[in-house]
Design an enzyme around this catalytic site. Structure first.
Site, PDB file in Angstrom:
ATOM      1  N   GLU A   1       0.222  -1.388   5.510  1.00  0.00           N
ATOM      2  CA  GLU A   1       1.265  -0.938   6.442  1.00  0.00           C
ATOM      3  C   GLU A   1       1.061   0.509   6.844  1.00  0.00           C
ATOM      4  O   GLU A   1       1.290   0.887   7.996  1.00  0.00           O
ATOM      5  CB  GLU A   1       2.649  -1.121   5.797  1.00  0.00           C
ATOM      6  CG  GLU A   1       3.832  -0.840   6.729  1.00  0.00           C
ATOM      7  CD  GLU A   1       4.304   0.609   6.739  1.00  0.00           C
ATOM      8  OE1 GLU A   1       5.162   0.952   7.572  1.00  0.00           O
ATOM      9  OE2 GLU A   1       3.806   1.422   5.922  1.00  0.00           O
ATOM     10  N   GLU A   2       0.636   1.332   5.898  1.00  0.00           N
ATOM     11  CA  GLU A   2       0.545   2.771   6.143  1.00  0.00           C
ATOM     12  C   GLU A   2      -0.497   3.130   7.200  1.00  0.00           C
ATOM     13  O   GLU A   2      -0.455   4.218   7.764  1.00  0.00           O
ATOM     14  CB  GLU A   2       0.246   3.514   4.839  1.00  0.00           C
ATOM     15  CG  GLU A   2       1.382   3.489   3.819  1.00  0.00           C
ATOM     16  CD  GLU A   2       2.586   4.323   4.237  1.00  0.00           C
ATOM     17  OE1 GLU A   2       2.497   5.023   5.270  1.00  0.00           O
ATOM     18  OE2 GLU A   2       3.611   4.271   3.540  1.00  0.00           O
TER      19      GLU A   2
ATOM     20  N   ASP B   1      12.175  -0.384   3.564  1.00  0.00           N
ATOM     21  CA  ASP B   1      11.125   0.621   3.738  1.00  0.00           C
ATOM     22  C   ASP B   1      11.688   1.917   4.307  1.00  0.00           C
ATOM     23  O   ASP B   1      10.979   2.686   4.948  1.00  0.00           O
ATOM     24  CB  ASP B   1      10.022   0.056   4.656  1.00  0.00           C
ATOM     25  CG  ASP B   1       8.747   0.887   4.646  1.00  0.00           C
ATOM     26  OD1 ASP B   1       8.565   1.671   3.699  1.00  0.00           O
ATOM     27  OD2 ASP B   1       7.943   0.755   5.584  1.00  0.00           O
TER      28      ASP B   1
ATOM     29  N   ASP C   1       7.391   4.999  -1.293  1.00  0.00           N
ATOM     30  CA  ASP C   1       7.106   4.357  -0.008  1.00  0.00           C
ATOM     31  C   ASP C   1       5.850   3.509  -0.191  1.00  0.00           C
ATOM     32  O   ASP C   1       4.749   4.017  -0.097  1.00  0.00           O
ATOM     33  CB  ASP C   1       6.892   5.431   1.056  1.00  0.00           C
ATOM     34  CG  ASP C   1       6.574   4.867   2.421  1.00  0.00           C
ATOM     35  OD1 ASP C   1       6.698   3.648   2.626  1.00  0.00           O
ATOM     36  OD2 ASP C   1       6.166   5.658   3.300  1.00  0.00           O
TER      37      ASP C   1
ATOM     38  N   ASP D   1       0.815  -1.216   0.000  1.00  0.00           N
ATOM     39  CA  ASP D   1       0.000   0.000   0.000  1.00  0.00           C
ATOM     40  C   ASP D   1       0.844   1.259   0.000  1.00  0.00           C
ATOM     41  O   ASP D   1       2.033   1.237   0.324  1.00  0.00           O
ATOM     42  CB  ASP D   1      -0.953   0.015   1.200  1.00  0.00           C
ATOM     43  CG  ASP D   1      -0.235   0.068   2.538  1.00  0.00           C
ATOM     44  OD1 ASP D   1       0.809  -0.606   2.692  1.00  0.00           O
ATOM     45  OD2 ASP D   1      -0.713   0.777   3.447  1.00  0.00           O
TER      46      ASP D   1
ATOM     47  N   HIS E   1       5.100  10.653   0.989  1.00  0.00           N
ATOM     48  CA  HIS E   1       3.697  10.954   1.315  1.00  0.00           C
ATOM     49  C   HIS E   1       3.186  12.265   0.722  1.00  0.00           C
ATOM     50  O   HIS E   1       2.170  12.784   1.177  1.00  0.00           O
ATOM     51  CB  HIS E   1       3.444  10.964   2.834  1.00  0.00           C
ATOM     52  CG  HIS E   1       3.695   9.651   3.497  1.00  0.00           C
ATOM     53  ND1 HIS E   1       3.292   9.392   4.797  1.00  0.00           N
ATOM     54  CD2 HIS E   1       4.297   8.514   3.073  1.00  0.00           C
ATOM     55  CE1 HIS E   1       3.649   8.155   5.125  1.00  0.00           C
ATOM     56  NE2 HIS E   1       4.261   7.605   4.085  1.00  0.00           N
TER      57      HIS E   1
END
Length: 410
Positions: free
Chosen positions: A176-177, A199, A142, A81, A381
């Site tokens: 994960e986010e 990551d 990411d 994700d 992000h």
């Protein structure tokens, strides 16, 4: 290798895999399932075995050992994700070869410019091939950079059998986010002694300390009446939310903290007079300070309930993950081997605490110690996110060298 990295990465980021905090499905979005199915086929094409995706969207595969030595099984993980902070739909990656180190106009129409003034590290990438956004979405490096690096590293090992290695397990995890990555991860089925998440961020990053983390959902309930006759009747839920936030220390927010300093962070706030909802994250490296922060939130809520009534503020707070350091220290050799691997490749390791979390934060407490390694990305992000393909290539080399060193030292 460089072209394979570019081809895979630019293809992967075009698939919308943003997770969704509000969803209760696993994974939380269909894009992650779509991406997982694609990766299953590509892992098989590369030549990995035991390739599967379970009902929860977790992808696992094996690169069999090519040595007779008794080498511990190591794992490499990345997540499917991308973040929810900015849109990840219709990503249009822009490739800048032989980058000149100066400002890049990402979007002329919207006047979105990636500048050295705002991002001082930018000139250090002069001469690199970098991949940016078009200024309208996040990039998704990411963690599609890390995921790409694992794919390319496995392909490289298969095509270079002279590089001896033990059994390697690969896993790609959903959600994960939003802190749910390991929620349904089967550590026993994965079968590794320890693992590494790909990551991290810029070149050299090696991380084995993470925040202790909690999420706090607050619902503020008001009473709406006509403002002309509201005296002693109206209770404004939006103002209750403002009051709550006003009780938190101003200087203990992300924009004022660094290093080992913790914080309270208001992620979202929406509502009206009748009802407002706020979502905070609470972070600290020290467990005692972490508990103190959570207690502070609870005490503010309690005081407001005493002042306005118990129904005025409703708190739901849950721990998300803990500092992995406690579980990594007993197997410190896994950090040392990654450190030595980087040094042997003329990469200066940059050991620092993760001001965030990875799947490894939770997996380490589930019996799978999992430090974190750089991927080559910057400014995650958001629309200014970019990745150095040159440093992605170095991350691939680190994966290969870690595998080689474990076999050599067995």
């Amino acid at each position: 290798m460089k072209q394979e990295l570019i081809e895979r990465f630019t293809r992967y980021v075009k698939i919308d895999t943003q997770s969704n905090e509000e969803s209760h499905t696993v994974p939380t979005t269909p894009g992650q399932i779509e991406f997982g199915k694609l990766l299953v086929e590509e892992l098989k094409e590369i030549g990995l075995t035991e390739v599967m995706m379970d009902d929860n969207g977790y992808v696992m595969a094996t690169l069999p050992a090519n040595t007779d030595k008794d080498v511990p099984v190591i794992g490499f993980l990345a997540h499917l994700d991308t973040a929810t902070d900015f849109t990840g739909k219709n990503v249009k990656p822009q490739i800048h070869e032989n980058f000149d180190g100066n400002a890049i106009t990402l979007n002329e129409e919207l006047n979105v410019v990636l500048t050295p003034e705002q991002f001082p590290e930018l000139p250090s990438y002069k001469g690199h091939t970098i991949i940016t956004t078009d200024g309208t979405t996040l990039l998704g490096a990411d963690d599609k950079a890390g995921l790409t690096e694992i794919m390319v590293a496995m392909n490289h090992l298969i095509h270079n059998p002279q590089i001896k290695h033990g059994k390697i397990r690969v896993a790609f995890t959903p959600d994960e986010e939003i802190g749910r990555g390991p929620a349904h991860f089967d550590v026993e089925a994965f079968g590794a002694s320890f693992a590494y998440t790909m990551d991290g961020g810029p070149l050299g990053g090696l991380e084995y300390e993470s925040f202790n983390a909690a999420g706090a959902k607050l619902t503020f309930n008001g009473t709406n009446t006509h403002p002309g006759t509201a005296k002693n009747k109206m209770r404004n839920a939006t103002k209750l939310a403002m009051e709550f936030n006003g009780h938190l220390p101003v200087e203990e927010a992300p924009e004022y903290t660094e290093g080992y300093e913790g914080f309270y962070h208001l992620l979202s706030l929406n509502g009206d007079v009748e009802q407002s909802k706020a979502y905070y994250i609470v972070r600290d490296f020290d467990r005692e300070n972490f508990e103190a922060r959570k207690n502070n939130v609870k005490n503010i809520v309690k005081n407001m309930q005493e002042k306005y009534g118990e129904d005025a503020v409703v708190l739901e707070m849950n721990d998300q993950y803990y500092n992995m350091l406690e579980k990594i220290e007993p197997v410190r050799e896994i950090v040392d081997i990654a450190y030595e691997a980087m040094k042997s490749l003329d990469i200066e390791p940059n050991i620092h605490p993760i001001r965030g979390g990875t799947d490894g934060s939770q997996l380490s407490y589930m019996g799978l110690p999992t430090p974190n390694i750089f991927t080559g990305g910057e400014n995650y992000h958001g629309k200014f996110e970019y990745v150095s393909v040159d440093n992605m290539e170095k991350a691939v080399q680190v994966i290969v060298e870690i595998a080689r060193r474990f076999e050599e030292q067995a």
